[in-house]
Design a protein around this motif. Structure first.
Motif, PDB file in Angstrom:
ATOM      1  N   UNK A   6     -15.148  -5.447 -10.561  1.00  3.12           N
ATOM      2  CA  UNK A   6     -13.702  -5.583 -10.793  1.00  3.12           C
ATOM      3  C   UNK A   6     -13.287  -7.050 -10.787  1.00  3.12           C
ATOM      4  N   UNK A   7     -13.861  -7.853  -9.896  1.00  4.45           N
ATOM      5  CA  UNK A   7     -13.540  -9.285  -9.883  1.00  4.45           C
ATOM      6  C   UNK A   7     -13.991  -9.962 -11.173  1.00  4.45           C
ATOM      7  N   UNK A   8     -15.176  -9.620 -11.645  1.00  8.44           N
ATOM      8  CA  UNK A   8     -15.650 -10.192 -12.908  1.00  8.44           C
ATOM      9  C   UNK A   8     -14.717  -9.832 -14.055  1.00  8.44           C
ATOM     10  N   UNK A   9     -14.199  -8.618 -14.055  1.00  7.13           N
ATOM     11  CA  UNK A   9     -13.274  -8.213 -15.117  1.00  7.13           C
ATOM     12  C   UNK A   9     -11.951  -8.959 -15.026  1.00  7.13           C
ATOM     13  N   UNK A  10     -11.540  -9.330 -13.828  1.00  3.90           N
ATOM     14  CA  UNK A  10     -10.322 -10.134 -13.697  1.00  3.90           C
ATOM     15  C   UNK A  10     -10.535 -11.474 -14.381  1.00  3.90           C
ATOM     16  N   UNK A  11     -11.708 -12.070 -14.160  1.00  2.00           N
ATOM     17  CA  UNK A  11     -11.988 -13.384 -14.729  1.00  2.00           C
ATOM     18  C   UNK A  11     -12.359 -13.336 -16.207  1.00  2.00           C
ATOM     19  N   UNK A  12     -13.086 -12.302 -16.619  1.00  2.00           N
ATOM     20  CA  UNK A  12     -13.604 -12.249 -17.992  1.00  2.00           C
ATOM     21  C   UNK A  12     -12.780 -11.360 -18.920  1.00  2.00           C
ATOM     22  N   UNK A  13     -11.803 -10.651 -18.388  1.00  2.00           N
ATOM     23  CA  UNK A  13     -10.948  -9.804 -19.213  1.00  2.00           C
ATOM     24  C   UNK A  13     -11.301  -8.336 -19.066  1.00  2.00           C
ATOM     25  N   UNK A  14     -10.304  -7.498 -19.253  1.00  2.00           N
ATOM     26  CA  UNK A  14     -10.476  -6.056 -19.055  1.00  2.00           C
ATOM     27  C   UNK A  14     -11.455  -5.421 -20.041  1.00  2.00           C
ATOM     28  N   UNK A  94      -8.699 -13.164  -1.279  1.00  2.00           N
ATOM     29  CA  UNK A  94      -8.380 -12.533  -2.556  1.00  2.00           C
ATOM     30  C   UNK A  94      -7.085 -13.065  -3.148  1.00  2.00           C
ATOM     31  N   UNK A  95      -6.106 -13.338  -2.296  1.00  2.00           N
ATOM     32  CA  UNK A  95      -4.822 -13.861  -2.779  1.00  2.00           C
ATOM     33  C   UNK A  95      -5.041 -15.162  -3.542  1.00  2.00           C
ATOM     34  N   UNK A  96      -5.849 -16.053  -2.993  1.00  2.00           N
ATOM     35  CA  UNK A  96      -6.064 -17.348  -3.651  1.00  2.00           C
ATOM     36  C   UNK A  96      -6.733 -17.174  -5.017  1.00  2.00           C
ATOM     37  N   UNK A  97      -7.525 -16.150  -5.182  1.00  2.00           N
ATOM     38  CA  UNK A  97      -8.160 -15.886  -6.473  1.00  2.00           C
ATOM     39  C   UNK A  97      -7.223 -15.194  -7.453  1.00  2.00           C
TER      40      UNK A  97
END
Length: 189
Positions: A6-14, A94-97
């Protein structure tokens, strides 16, 4: 593995999907759920738990990248995050990310932690804080860093702090500090 995905999808797109995913544990009776969640080939009984992506995924631009966030992230990585880590520390990480991506909501944080939002609220309450107060404290801390750095406009800073509109940032600023953000250069943090 789900949290990392899920974190990778936040950074790389849904729409991003890994090439394949491997698990050390044996395959469950039904593996359809795994394939549906990860959107790729999933194998079990492997030597490592892995999420395999293509090399070009690693070179994807990070629209939220900035030196202030990099320094803050480095401090977080250097902290001891053992099993006794407090919920407030985990939420701050997580907030900072999530702030610069506009995804900083308690539901998203709870999902990343693998719990429901009530669990987050209850554990934070035991620690004497709330999700909102942690977010506001992080925003104040990051605002001070961005202003000290002095290279960003107030609109850019507002976006990095997770505000979709400058007007929302201005209301938050007045609530937190008691004066308008546009007069900020004349006040100390």
């Amino acid at each position: 593995m789900g949290t990392t995905f899920r974190l990778l999808r936040i950074f790389l797109g849904e729409s991003w999907h890994p090439r394949f995913v491997t698990f050390r544990h044996p395959a469950p009776a039904n593996t359809e759920w795994h394939r549906r969640v990860f959107g790729c080939r999933v194998t079990f009984g492997q030597e490592f738990n892995d999420i395999v992506c293509s090399a070009r995924d690693l070179e994807a631009p990070n629209p939220g990248a900035d030196p202030v966030m990099a320094r803050y992230s480095q401090r977080l990585l250097e902290m001891d995050h053992g099993p006794q880590t407090q919920m407030s520390d985990r939420v701050r990480n997580l907030v900072v990310l999530l702030l610069p991506r506009g995804h900083c909501r308690v539901e998203i944080v709870a999902q990343q932690l693998g719990v429901d939002r009530r669990t987050v609220a209850n554990r934070l309450s035991v620690e004497g804080t709330t999700f909102k107060s942690l977010v506001n404290a992080m925003r104040r801390e990051l605002l001070a860093s961005y202003l000290h750095e002095g290279v960003r406009t107030m609109s850019e800073v507002a976006a990095l702090l997770g505000f979709s509109e400058l007007s929302a940032f201005s209301r938050w600023h007045r609530q937190q500090f008691g004066y308008p953000a546009r007069t900020r250069q004349h006040k100390s943090p």
